[in-house]
Design a protein around this motif. Structure first.
Motif, PDB file in Angstrom:
ATOM      1  N   ARG A  84      20.680  31.016  -5.846  1.00 57.94           N
ATOM      2  CA  ARG A  84      20.041  29.768  -5.417  1.00 57.94           C
ATOM      3  C   ARG A  84      18.626  29.644  -5.959  1.00 57.94           C
ATOM      4  NH1 ARG A  84      22.212  30.603  -0.637  1.00 57.94           N
ATOM      5  NH2 ARG A  84      20.312  31.483   0.233  1.00 57.94           N
ATOM      6  N   ALA A  85      17.874  30.731  -5.868  1.00 58.85           N
ATOM      7  CA  ALA A  85      16.487  30.721  -6.342  1.00 58.85           C
ATOM      8  C   ALA A  85      16.425  30.486  -7.846  1.00 58.85           C
ATOM      9  CB  ALA A  85      15.801  32.040  -5.984  1.00 58.85           C
ATOM     10  N   ILE A  86      17.314  31.099  -8.590  1.00 63.10           N
ATOM     11  CA  ILE A  86      17.342  30.902 -10.035  1.00 63.10           C
ATOM     12  C   ILE A  86      17.728  29.466 -10.364  1.00 63.10           C
ATOM     13  CG2 ILE A  86      18.592  31.521 -12.155  1.00 63.10           C
ATOM     14  CD1 ILE A  86      18.529  34.433 -11.125  1.00 63.10           C
ATOM     15  N   ALA A  87      18.717  28.917  -9.672  1.00 65.37           N
ATOM     16  CA  ALA A  87      19.129  27.534  -9.918  1.00 65.37           C
ATOM     17  C   ALA A  87      18.002  26.558  -9.593  1.00 65.37           C
ATOM     18  CB  ALA A  87      20.373  27.200  -9.102  1.00 65.37           C
ATOM     19  N   GLN A  88      17.349  26.745  -8.460  1.00 66.55           N
ATOM     20  CA  GLN A  88      16.247  25.852  -8.075  1.00 66.55           C
ATOM     21  C   GLN A  88      15.059  26.009  -9.016  1.00 66.55           C
ATOM     22  OE1 GLN A  88      15.580  26.984  -4.006  1.00 66.55           O
ATOM     23  NE2 GLN A  88      17.300  25.782  -3.245  1.00 66.55           N
ATOM     24  N   GLY A  89      14.756  27.233  -9.398  1.00 70.41           N
ATOM     25  CA  GLY A  89      13.661  27.475 -10.334  1.00 70.41           C
ATOM     26  C   GLY A  89      13.920  26.855 -11.686  1.00 70.41           C
ATOM     27  N   THR A  90      15.156  26.914 -12.135  1.00 72.92           N
ATOM     28  CA  THR A  90      15.520  26.316 -13.416  1.00 72.92           C
ATOM     29  C   THR A  90      15.285  24.809 -13.382  1.00 72.92           C
ATOM     30  OG1 THR A  90      17.151  28.045 -13.824  1.00 72.92           O
ATOM     31  CG2 THR A  90      17.407  26.013 -15.071  1.00 72.92           C
ATOM     32  N   VAL A  91      15.694  24.174 -12.313  1.00 75.34           N
ATOM     33  CA  VAL A  91      15.509  22.719 -12.180  1.00 75.34           C
ATOM     34  C   VAL A  91      14.023  22.374 -12.161  1.00 75.34           C
ATOM     35  CG1 VAL A  91      15.831  20.758 -10.618  1.00 75.34           C
ATOM     36  CG2 VAL A  91      17.725  22.323 -11.060  1.00 75.34           C
ATOM     37  N   ARG A  92      13.241  23.111 -11.384  1.00 72.42           N
ATOM     38  CA  ARG A  92      11.801  22.830 -11.288  1.00 72.42           C
ATOM     39  C   ARG A  92      11.091  23.052 -12.613  1.00 72.42           C
ATOM     40  NH1 ARG A  92       8.992  25.651  -6.385  1.00 72.42           N
ATOM     41  NH2 ARG A  92       7.334  24.241  -7.056  1.00 72.42           N
ATOM     42  N   LEU A  93      11.445  24.126 -13.307  1.00 67.12           N
ATOM     43  CA  LEU A  93      10.810  24.399 -14.588  1.00 67.12           C
ATOM     44  C   LEU A  93      11.205  23.371 -15.645  1.00 67.12           C
ATOM     45  CD1 LEU A  93      11.037  28.269 -14.575  1.00 67.12           C
ATOM     46  CD2 LEU A  93       8.933  26.914 -14.664  1.00 67.12           C
TER      47      LEU A  93
ATOM     48  N   ALA B 216      19.354  29.246 -17.160  1.00 65.41           N
ATOM     49  CA  ALA B 216      19.521  30.250 -16.112  1.00 65.41           C
ATOM     50  C   ALA B 216      20.456  31.334 -16.613  1.00 65.41           C
ATOM     51  CB  ALA B 216      20.093  29.599 -14.862  1.00 65.41           C
ATOM     52  N   GLN B 217      20.096  32.562 -16.328  1.00 65.98           N
ATOM     53  CA  GLN B 217      20.965  33.695 -16.611  1.00 65.98           C
ATOM     54  C   GLN B 217      21.289  34.360 -15.284  1.00 65.98           C
ATOM     55  OE1 GLN B 217      19.056  36.132 -19.561  1.00 65.98           O
ATOM     56  NE2 GLN B 217      19.398  34.640 -21.175  1.00 65.98           N
ATOM     57  N   ALA B 218      22.044  35.405 -15.326  1.00 69.63           N
ATOM     58  CA  ALA B 218      22.473  36.065 -14.084  1.00 69.63           C
ATOM     59  C   ALA B 218      21.288  36.489 -13.223  1.00 69.63           C
ATOM     60  CB  ALA B 218      23.344  37.269 -14.409  1.00 69.63           C
ATOM     61  N   ASP B 219      20.240  36.987 -13.848  1.00 70.35           N
ATOM     62  CA  ASP B 219      19.113  37.487 -13.058  1.00 70.35           C
ATOM     63  C   ASP B 219      17.760  37.042 -13.613  1.00 70.35           C
ATOM     64  OD1 ASP B 219      19.166  38.956 -15.358  1.00 70.35           O
ATOM     65  OD2 ASP B 219      18.876  40.890 -14.397  1.00 70.35           O
ATOM     66  N   ALA B 220      17.754  35.930 -14.357  1.00 68.01           N
ATOM     67  CA  ALA B 220      16.496  35.481 -14.965  1.00 68.01           C
ATOM     68  C   ALA B 220      16.559  33.997 -15.310  1.00 68.01           C
ATOM     69  CB  ALA B 220      16.228  36.287 -16.231  1.00 68.01           C
ATOM     70  N   ILE B 221      15.371  33.458 -15.539  1.00 63.62           N
ATOM     71  CA  ILE B 221      15.231  32.108 -16.070  1.00 63.62           C
ATOM     72  C   ILE B 221      14.538  32.255 -17.411  1.00 63.62           C
ATOM     73  CG2 ILE B 221      14.201  29.838 -15.767  1.00 63.62           C
ATOM     74  CD1 ILE B 221      14.205  30.389 -12.733  1.00 63.62           C
TER      75      ILE B 221
ATOM     76  N   LEU C  74       0.848  26.201 -17.325  1.00 60.27           N
ATOM     77  CA  LEU C  74       1.106  27.640 -17.312  1.00 60.27           C
ATOM     78  C   LEU C  74       0.524  28.291 -16.062  1.00 60.27           C
ATOM     79  CD1 LEU C  74       0.560  28.516 -21.061  1.00 60.27           C
ATOM     80  CD2 LEU C  74       2.736  28.288 -19.826  1.00 60.27           C
ATOM     81  N   ARG C  75      -0.579  27.755 -15.554  1.00 59.58           N
ATOM     82  CA  ARG C  75      -1.137  28.284 -14.308  1.00 59.58           C
ATOM     83  C   ARG C  75      -0.172  28.040 -13.158  1.00 59.58           C
ATOM     84  NH1 ARG C  75      -5.958  26.614 -16.790  1.00 59.58           N
ATOM     85  NH2 ARG C  75      -5.918  24.541 -15.863  1.00 59.58           N
ATOM     86  N   TRP C  76       0.573  26.924 -13.213  1.00 63.39           N
ATOM     87  CA  TRP C  76       1.553  26.631 -12.171  1.00 63.39           C
ATOM     88  C   TRP C  76       2.637  27.719 -12.162  1.00 63.39           C
ATOM     89  CZ3 TRP C  76       6.777  25.077 -12.819  1.00 63.39           C
ATOM     90  CH2 TRP C  76       7.423  24.752 -11.628  1.00 63.39           C
ATOM     91  N   ILE C  77       3.106  28.100 -13.337  1.00 66.55           N
ATOM     92  CA  ILE C  77       4.128  29.150 -13.410  1.00 66.55           C
ATOM     93  C   ILE C  77       3.596  30.432 -12.780  1.00 66.55           C
ATOM     94  CG2 ILE C  77       5.397  30.682 -14.955  1.00 66.55           C
ATOM     95  CD1 ILE C  77       5.802  28.412 -16.824  1.00 66.55           C
ATOM     96  N   VAL C  78       2.387  30.809 -13.128  1.00 67.40           N
ATOM     97  CA  VAL C  78       1.801  32.029 -12.579  1.00 67.40           C
ATOM     98  C   VAL C  78       1.706  31.942 -11.062  1.00 67.40           C
ATOM     99  CG1 VAL C  78      -0.282  33.455 -12.517  1.00 67.40           C
ATOM    100  CG2 VAL C  78       0.582  32.592 -14.697  1.00 67.40           C
ATOM    101  N   SER C  79       1.320  30.779 -10.553  1.00 65.71           N
ATOM    102  CA  SER C  79       1.200  30.635  -9.086  1.00 65.71           C
ATOM    103  C   SER C  79       2.559  30.759  -8.408  1.00 65.71           C
ATOM    104  CB  SER C  79       0.532  29.312  -8.720  1.00 65.71           C
ATOM    105  OG  SER C  79       1.407  28.225  -8.943  1.00 65.71           O
ATOM    106  N   VAL C  80       3.608  30.324  -9.073  1.00 62.67           N
ATOM    107  CA  VAL C  80       4.956  30.431  -8.499  1.00 62.67           C
ATOM    108  C   VAL C  80       5.415  31.888  -8.522  1.00 62.67           C
ATOM    109  CG1 VAL C  80       7.380  29.822  -8.878  1.00 62.67           C
ATOM    110  CG2 VAL C  80       5.612  28.072  -9.082  1.00 62.67           C
ATOM    111  N   LEU C  81       5.037  32.616  -9.544  1.00 63.89           N
ATOM    112  CA  LEU C  81       5.509  33.991  -9.709  1.00 63.89           C
ATOM    113  C   LEU C  81       4.714  35.011  -8.895  1.00 63.89           C
ATOM    114  CD1 LEU C  81       6.210  33.989 -13.527  1.00 63.89           C
ATOM    115  CD2 LEU C  81       7.861  33.748 -11.669  1.00 63.89           C
ATOM    116  N   THR C  82       3.526  34.645  -8.454  1.00 64.53           N
ATOM    117  CA  THR C  82       2.712  35.630  -7.727  1.00 64.53           C
ATOM    118  C   THR C  82       2.675  35.335  -6.254  1.00 64.53           C
ATOM    119  OG1 THR C  82       0.705  34.381  -8.179  1.00 64.53           O
ATOM    120  CG2 THR C  82       1.270  36.169  -9.679  1.00 64.53           C
TER     121      THR C  82
END
Length: 65
Positions: free
Chosen positions: A19-28, A39-44, A57-65
């Motif tokens: 679910r998180a990968i699917a939602q992250g893919t859509v948002r990105l 989306a891959q099995a365990d990564a975007i 790019l700062r947005w991506i970092v904020s999502v990942l941290t």
């Protein structure tokens, strides 16, 4: 009994990851329409070029941290 609980826990965790990968893919993809987002099995995976100074790019970092 405990092995059944552990298996159910793994199933729940795997579903949450999918679910998180699917939602992250859509948002990105929405945030970076000029990039290919897959989306891959365990990564975007983002493919393409973007300016290193791009504020998104700062947005991506904020999502990942």
């Amino acid at each position: 009994m405990l092995s059944g609980v552990a298996a159910r826990g793994r199933d729940i965790a795997e579903a949450a990851q999918r679910r998180a990968i699917a939602q992250g893919t859509v948002r990105l993809q929405a945030a970076f329409p000029e990039l290919a987002v897959t989306a891959q099995a365990d990564a975007i995976v983002l493919t393409g070029r973007i300016d290193p100074e791009d504020a998104r790019l700062r947005w991506i970092v904020s999502v990942l941290t």
